[in-house]
Design a protein around this motif. Sequence first.
Motif, PDB file in Angstrom:
ATOM      1  N   LEU A  82       3.667  74.263  50.908  1.00 56.53           N
ATOM      2  CA  LEU A  82       2.951  73.015  51.172  1.00 56.53           C
ATOM      3  C   LEU A  82       1.512  73.157  50.694  1.00 56.53           C
ATOM      4  CD1 LEU A  82       4.230  72.293  54.813  1.00 56.53           C
ATOM      5  CD2 LEU A  82       5.118  71.397  52.654  1.00 56.53           C
ATOM      6  N   PRO A  83       0.965  72.119  50.085  1.00 57.40           N
ATOM      7  CA  PRO A  83      -0.443  72.177  49.673  1.00 57.40           C
ATOM      8  C   PRO A  83      -1.348  72.408  50.887  1.00 57.40           C
ATOM      9  CG  PRO A  83       0.664  70.257  48.730  1.00 57.40           C
ATOM     10  CD  PRO A  83       1.602  70.859  49.723  1.00 57.40           C
ATOM     11  N   GLU A  84      -2.400  73.204  50.702  1.00 62.69           N
ATOM     12  CA  GLU A  84      -3.231  73.616  51.838  1.00 62.69           C
ATOM     13  C   GLU A  84      -3.853  72.437  52.584  1.00 62.69           C
ATOM     14  OE1 GLU A  84      -6.974  76.487  53.030  1.00 62.69           O
ATOM     15  OE2 GLU A  84      -6.203  76.560  50.975  1.00 62.69           O
ATOM     16  N   LYS A  85      -4.359  71.452  51.877  1.00 64.32           N
ATOM     17  CA  LYS A  85      -4.990  70.312  52.554  1.00 64.32           C
ATOM     18  C   LYS A  85      -3.959  69.549  53.401  1.00 64.32           C
ATOM     19  CE  LYS A  85      -7.824  66.237  51.937  1.00 64.32           C
ATOM     20  NZ  LYS A  85      -8.475  65.310  51.055  1.00 64.32           N
ATOM     21  N   PHE A  86      -2.786  69.325  52.825  1.00 65.48           N
ATOM     22  CA  PHE A  86      -1.708  68.667  53.567  1.00 65.48           C
ATOM     23  C   PHE A  86      -1.346  69.501  54.790  1.00 65.48           C
ATOM     24  CE2 PHE A  86       2.800  68.420  54.631  1.00 65.48           C
ATOM     25  CZ  PHE A  86       2.951  67.063  54.889  1.00 65.48           C
ATOM     26  N   ALA A  87      -1.227  70.828  54.602  1.00 64.79           N
ATOM     27  CA  ALA A  87      -0.826  71.724  55.694  1.00 64.79           C
ATOM     28  C   ALA A  87      -1.836  71.665  56.833  1.00 64.79           C
ATOM     29  CB  ALA A  87      -0.683  73.148  55.177  1.00 64.79           C
ATOM     30  N   ARG A  88      -3.106  71.717  56.510  1.00 71.66           N
ATOM     31  CA  ARG A  88      -4.140  71.683  57.564  1.00 71.66           C
ATOM     32  C   ARG A  88      -4.048  70.388  58.381  1.00 71.66           C
ATOM     33  NH1 ARG A  88      -7.836  75.554  57.569  1.00 71.66           N
ATOM     34  NH2 ARG A  88      -7.921  76.957  55.797  1.00 71.66           N
ATOM     35  N   ASN A  89      -3.918  69.273  57.692  1.00 71.80           N
ATOM     36  CA  ASN A  89      -3.812  67.989  58.392  1.00 71.80           C
ATOM     37  C   ASN A  89      -2.531  67.912  59.214  1.00 71.80           C
ATOM     38  OD1 ASN A  89      -6.248  67.040  57.360  1.00 71.80           O
ATOM     39  ND2 ASN A  89      -5.277  66.131  55.564  1.00 71.80           N
ATOM     40  N   ARG A  90      -1.442  68.350  58.625  1.00 69.27           N
ATOM     41  CA  ARG A  90      -0.148  68.285  59.303  1.00 69.27           C
ATOM     42  C   ARG A  90      -0.129  69.194  60.536  1.00 69.27           C
ATOM     43  NH1 ARG A  90       3.974  65.138  60.570  1.00 69.27           N
ATOM     44  NH2 ARG A  90       5.966  66.219  60.532  1.00 69.27           N
ATOM     45  N   ILE A  91      -0.695  70.381  60.403  1.00 68.26           N
ATOM     46  CA  ILE A  91      -0.730  71.315  61.531  1.00 68.26           C
ATOM     47  C   ILE A  91      -1.557  70.740  62.678  1.00 68.26           C
ATOM     48  CG2 ILE A  91      -1.594  73.578  62.276  1.00 68.26           C
ATOM     49  CD1 ILE A  91      -0.658  74.582  59.447  1.00 68.26           C
ATOM     50  N   SER A  92      -2.672  70.123  62.353  1.00 66.75           N
ATOM     51  CA  SER A  92      -3.479  69.480  63.401  1.00 66.75           C
ATOM     52  C   SER A  92      -2.666  68.411  64.131  1.00 66.75           C
ATOM     53  CB  SER A  92      -4.750  68.863  62.806  1.00 66.75           C
ATOM     54  OG  SER A  92      -5.613  69.873  62.357  1.00 66.75           O
ATOM     55  N   GLU A  93      -1.960  67.582  63.369  1.00 63.50           N
ATOM     56  CA  GLU A  93      -1.113  66.538  63.966  1.00 63.50           C
ATOM     57  C   GLU A  93      -0.033  67.142  64.859  1.00 63.50           C
ATOM     58  OE1 GLU A  93       0.750  64.408  60.781  1.00 63.50           O
ATOM     59  OE2 GLU A  93      -1.155  63.691  59.951  1.00 63.50           O
TER      60      GLU A  93
END
Length: 169
Positions: A104-115
């Motif tokens: 997963l792209p890092e920016k997507f991963a960071r946002n998704r993990i927060s959610e």
Amino acid sequence: MVLKTVGLTKQFGGKTAVNDLNITLSNGVYGLLGANGAGKTTFMRLLCNLQKPTSGRIFLNGKNIAGLGEKYRNLLGYLPQDFGYYPDYTAWRFLMYMAALKALPEKFARNRISELLELVNLTEVKDKKLKTFSGGMLKRVGIAQALLNDPKILVLDEPTSGLDPKERV
């Protein structure tokens, strides 16, 4: 989306765990009920292409999943009954690691993990080591990792075991 099994059988030595299963699953939620040792976990592992059937096939929209490789894996989210984790990782680090394994792209991963940490009510402990988590907290980390890639097919083996009634909801 349609998952279909045709003559699906899995044997371990002289024991048959799944026997000539013909089933069609379309959009929706399915639960498997049965006695311990009835083959539920084996069936889920077959659906996730983690085990090869002794005979029979599984099709996604008419295509054999055995030949779909990464295209199929990218559609899946899987939480086994007991998932492996690194006890010295924090929840955040573990989920970032899993996101990297899922490419997963890092920016997507960071946002998704927060959610997801918010969804499973672990935001406040995201920087604590997993070895300090209760069984229910670990199960919620497992649920979050299964949802990381926003899967189209979600396979959860005993997803509510270890969760208190509020967490089960």
